[in-house]
Motif scaffolding. Structure first.
Motif, PDB file in Angstrom:
ATOM      1  N   GLU A  56      98.347  -0.792  35.658  1.00  0.00           N
ATOM      2  CA  GLU A  56      98.877  -1.255  36.937  1.00  0.00           C
ATOM      3  C   GLU A  56      99.998  -0.342  37.396  1.00  0.00           C
ATOM      4  N   ILE A  72      95.856  -2.266  40.332  1.00  0.00           N
ATOM      5  CA  ILE A  72      95.392  -2.140  38.954  1.00  0.00           C
ATOM      6  C   ILE A  72      94.178  -1.223  38.929  1.00  0.00           C
ATOM      7  N   ARG A 169     101.653  -1.425  32.448  1.00  0.00           N
ATOM      8  CA  ARG A 169     102.136  -1.150  33.797  1.00  0.00           C
ATOM      9  C   ARG A 169     103.007   0.099  33.794  1.00  0.00           C
TER      10      ARG A 169
END
Length: 192
Positions: A56, A72, A169
């Motif tokens: 992400e 994402i 992330r």
């Protein structure tokens, strides 16, 4: 040779740190087929479950043109692997996104696998393009590739940590616009 749209290129990203993950996710969200590689010594952690969870992109992405791409990036039909042979085979663009201390290790593994026509970008360069050309000259002077080096990474990015553990992330602070880079063919392959 027909011209190919950049979104149709298969991109191999070597290195799954902050920059490698950011580049892989950004290219995937842009529509490319992406293959992500890390050396086996790090892959157990750096690639763990990325093929299932994706990566992400979050952040401000402040830049000159206010371009932003968040989301994402799912790698369901792509390749996330510690097998460099699989990752590099047939890729049109290879992005080496590792710190300069890792260049030699990656180059020694990469050079025997290179195919004519591939484009290799080194991010950040830090003389990596010169090191790569030296390894090419010494071991594969016959391969016709284009080598490029970039003055810096295209992002100010970090892997997001929670409780001291890396997440899936990346957080982009900015996208660099005024980067300097240079691509060139080995001298023996330049058309004059």
């Amino acid at each position: 040779m027909t011209k190919q749209h950049l979104a149709d290129y298969t991109i191999a990203v070597l290195g799954a740190g902050a920059v490698g993950r950011s580049v892989a996710a950004d290219c995937k969200l842009a529509g490319n087929q992406v293959r992500l590689f890390d050396i086996p010594e790090f892959a157990g952690e750096s690639l763990k479950d990325l093929d299932k969870t994706g990566i992400e992109i979050q952040g401000f992405e402040l830049g000159k043109y206010n371009f932003k791409r968040n989301g994402i990036a799912k790698f369901d039909l792509d390749l996330v692997s510690d097998d460099l042979v699989e990752v590099v085979a047939g890729a049109q663009i290879i992005l080496v996104a590792v710190p300069s201390v890792g260049h030699q290790t990656f180059f020694e593994r990469l050079v025997p696998l290179l195919e004519d026509g591939q484009i290799i970008h080194i991010i950040p360069d830090n003389f990596g393009s010169l090191r790569l050309r030296k390894v090419l000259r010494e071991t594969r002077p016959d391969v016709d590739v284009i080598v490029g080096g970039w003055s810096s990474a295209p992002y100010g990015t970090r892997i997001v940590k929670e409780a001291g553990i890396d997440t899936k992330r990346v957080f982009l602070r900015y996208r660099a616009v005024p980067l300097r880079g240079r691509l060139c063919r080995p001298p023996s392959r330049r058309p004059f």
